[in-house]
Structure formats: structure tokens, C-alpha cells
Design a protein around this motif. Structure first.
Motif, PDB file in Angstrom:
ATOM      1  N   GLY A 114       0.803  -1.213   0.000  1.00  0.00           N
ATOM      2  CA  GLY A 114       0.000   0.000   0.000  1.00  0.00           C
ATOM      3  C   GLY A 114       0.837   1.265   0.000  1.00  0.00           C
ATOM      4  N   SER A 115       1.901   1.284   0.802  1.00  0.00           N
ATOM      5  CA  SER A 115       2.757   2.471   0.838  1.00  0.00           C
ATOM      6  C   SER A 115       3.547   2.643  -0.459  1.00  0.00           C
ATOM      7  N   ARG A 174      -5.511  -0.794   0.528  1.00  0.00           N
ATOM      8  CA  ARG A 174      -6.182   0.369  -0.053  1.00  0.00           C
ATOM      9  C   ARG A 174      -6.179   1.547   0.920  1.00  0.00           C
ATOM     10  N   ILE A 175      -6.414   1.252   2.183  1.00  0.00           N
ATOM     11  CA  ILE A 175      -6.399   2.315   3.194  1.00  0.00           C
ATOM     12  C   ILE A 175      -5.003   2.915   3.316  1.00  0.00           C
ATOM     13  N   VAL A 176      -3.981   2.054   3.376  1.00  0.00           N
ATOM     14  CA  VAL A 176      -2.600   2.534   3.472  1.00  0.00           C
ATOM     15  C   VAL A 176      -2.234   3.346   2.244  1.00  0.00           C
ATOM     16  N   ARG A 177      -2.648   2.903   1.082  1.00  0.00           N
ATOM     17  CA  ARG A 177      -2.362   3.652  -0.159  1.00  0.00           C
ATOM     18  C   ARG A 177      -2.975   5.042  -0.101  1.00  0.00           C
ATOM     19  N   HIS A 206       9.054   7.810   7.746  1.00  0.00           N
ATOM     20  CA  HIS A 206       8.069   8.895   7.736  1.00  0.00           C
ATOM     21  C   HIS A 206       6.641   8.422   7.449  1.00  0.00           C
ATOM     22  N   ILE A 207       6.482   7.469   6.536  1.00  0.00           N
ATOM     23  CA  ILE A 207       5.120   7.036   6.202  1.00  0.00           C
ATOM     24  C   ILE A 207       4.558   6.124   7.286  1.00  0.00           C
ATOM     25  N   VAL A 208       5.274   5.045   7.587  1.00  0.00           N
ATOM     26  CA  VAL A 208       4.764   4.058   8.551  1.00  0.00           C
ATOM     27  C   VAL A 208       4.520   4.659   9.935  1.00  0.00           C
TER      28      VAL A 208
END
Length: 305
Positions: A114-115, A174-177, A206-208
Motif C-alpha cells: 500500500g505504501s 487500499r487504506i494505506v495507499r 516517515h510514512i509508517v
């Protein structure tokens, strides 16, 4: 120190303060804390207590056939003379291993794919989303049922973990994307990429951390879903194979005599309900801790109704 370095280095300190605040909020939720303690006690009991029992889950006592709970057999015995307590603890071990393992693998797949899709976009995004859409329309239960019975022992546990996880990560991805796409133009992400950080570094640094709350909640709720999936498969004979047992296989094996010899059925059923209920209550508690406004909104809606 430049403005870019200040933005990047200030993020860990803010994250530390947020974690403490979330932890305090969670501890104030007595129901979630009790559920977490019950799940911990249940897990420790399942893996520690069997070492102190006089019977294993495969041992048979010919002098005790379908005996109710007693001082010798605390949970009674089955129609083969097996100790119900030993079998329940063995089944609890397998179901917990599959539930936690499948939830963890599913969370890892959803996070990575997703990321990547949200951060890189382009053909990477299109390829991953095509895979997500494909897996969503495939009848996953049939495929899992086809592959699950082919192995026994520890291999079946690992296989069930992987199979349940492979068909359970798509919605989370999908949510992570979507969250990643909303953050890739934020200052701290742009600053990291401007300083030459790799895609892996941007995602892990930074994302996670900024979507960790969603991932933790989703993983917690996925534990209950994975246990239920394993139970359904084992109940129908497609999961853990006899003589090894899980909660689902025990429920399926003794469901027909639930009203005649209830002790053979009710303890495994009670453990299943407890696991799923505790996982859902912990997930609700984490959601309220990370987002207090959600709890207030539910309270207002309840008062109006």
C-alpha cells in the motif's frame, strides 16, 4: 541547522509524546485494558499450563470415557477418553498462532504494498491495485480449502497463516495507499526526499510512523478475523487435521453432542468467543485512544437514539 533538518529531526520527538498520550488514553479505557489482560492470560495459559498437566492432548484414559468435569479431568473427557482440558489448550495454541501470525503477515503485506503504491504512483500503483482488485474477486475460501488439507502438523499451521494472510490484506492496503497519497506531498516527506532519502527510508521513517495508529488498530481487529477464518476452515475439515486439533476442529468434532455431553464442546467455544471478543474490544480501545473524537461521536449518536 537548516529548516529541512529541523522538520525531519523534530518528527521523532513529536511521535514520542503522542505515544505516551495514546498509552494514557488506552489505560483509561477499563474495558479494553481488561480485554488485553484476559487475552494475555489466555495466551500464557495455553502455552505454559500443558507442561504441568498429567495428560497430553493425545493421551487416552480408558477408565474415563465421556466423564464430566472432575478433580482428575478438570474439563472432563471425550468419547475416546482424551482429556478435554489438554485438547482445548492445544487447540487454543494453534488458533492463537494462526490468528496472530496471519494478522501480522497481512499487516506487513498491506503496509509494504500500500505504501509503495501510494508513494511511487504510476505503473507501480496500477500493478498493485490490479492485484488487489483481482484478489478481491477471487473466491478465497475455496482456494484456501483446496490447499489447506494437503499438509499436517506444523506445516499446516504455517500454511494456514500464509493462506489466510494472502487473502486478507487487500482492504488494508487500499487504506494505506490512500493515507500515503495524502502524505507524500507533506513537508516532512518532501524534505526527506529532497535530502536524498531512498524510498525504503521514506516509508519506514516517515510514512509508517504516521499511519501506525491505523495499522495497529487494523492488525488487532484482524486477529479476531483470522481466528474466525481458521475456525471456519477447521470446522469444515479443511484446516488443522486430526489428531492435531484447533478450536475449530474441536468445535466441529463435538458439535453434534453439544447438548448431550456439553463439556466436550463448550470450553473450546468459550475460548473462541473470548479471543474474538477481546481482540475486538482491544481494537475499539486503541481506536478511541488514537482518535478520541470517534468515541465522542459514538456517544452523541447513542444519546440521540
Amino acid at each position: 541547522m537548516s529548516e529541512v533538518e529541523t522538520i525531519v529531526q523534530g518528527a521523532p520527538q513529536q511521535a514520542m509524546g503522542r505515544r505516551k498520550l495514546v498509552w494514557r488514553r488506552f489505560l483509561r479505557n477499563r474495558v479494553a485494558v481488561i480485554a488485553a489482560l484476559v487475552l494475555i492470560v489466555l495466551t500464557v495459559t495455553a502455552f505454559v499450563l500443558p507442561h504441568f498437566l498429567p495428560y497430553s492432548y493425545t493421551d487416552k484414559d480408558p477408565t474415563a470415557i465421556l466423564k464430566p468435569p472432575s478433580s482428575k479431568h478438570w474439563f472432563g473427557t471425550t468419547n475416546g477418553g482424551e482429556d478435554v482440558l489438554a485438547q482445548t489448550l492445544r487447540g487454543l495454541q494453534k488458533s492463537l498462532m494462526i490468528g496472530f501470525g496471519a494478522a501480522f503477515i497481512s499487516a506487513m503485506l498491506a503496509t509494504v504494498l500500500g505504501s509503495l503504491a501510494g508513494l511511487l504512483g504510476g505503473w507501480v500503483d496500477r500493478s498493485i491495485m490490479w492485484l488487489v482488485d483481482l484478489l478481491l474477486v477471487i473466491p478465497s475460501f475455496i482456494l484456501v480449502a483446496l490447499f489447506a488439507p494437503r499438509t499436517k502438523g506444523n506445516d499446516s499451521v504455517l500454511l494456514l497463516m500464509v493462506l489466510i494472510a494472502v487473502f486478507g490484506w487487500m482492504i488494508s492496503a487500499r487504506i494505506v495507499r490512500g493515507l500515503t497519497m495524502s502524505m507524500r506531498e507533506r513537508e516532512f516527506v518532501r524534505a526527506a526526499r529532497y535530502m536524498g532519502a531512498s524510498t525504503r527510508s521514506v516509508i519506514t521513517t516517515h510514512i509508517v510512523p504516521n499511519i501506525a495508529s491505523i495499522l495497529i488498530i487494523d492488525t488487532t481487529l484482524a486477529i479476531g478475523a483470522a481466528v474466525m477464518a481458521e475456525t471456519g476452515l477447521s470446522f469444515l475439515g479443511f484446516g488443522i487435521q486430526w489428531p492435531d486439533v484447533s478450536l475449530g476442529s474441536l468445535i466441529g468434532q463435538y458439535s453434534q453432542q453439544a447438548f448431550v455431553f456439553p463439556w466436550t464442546f463448550m470450553f473450546a467455544s468459550a475460548c473462541l468467543v473470548t479471543i474474538v471478543l477481546c481482540a475486538n474490544l482491544i481494537g475499539d480501545g486503541l481506536r478511541d485512544a488514537f482518535d478520541p473524537s470517534a468515541k465522542k461521536a459514538r456517544s452523541r449518536k447513542a444519546r440521540k437514539s
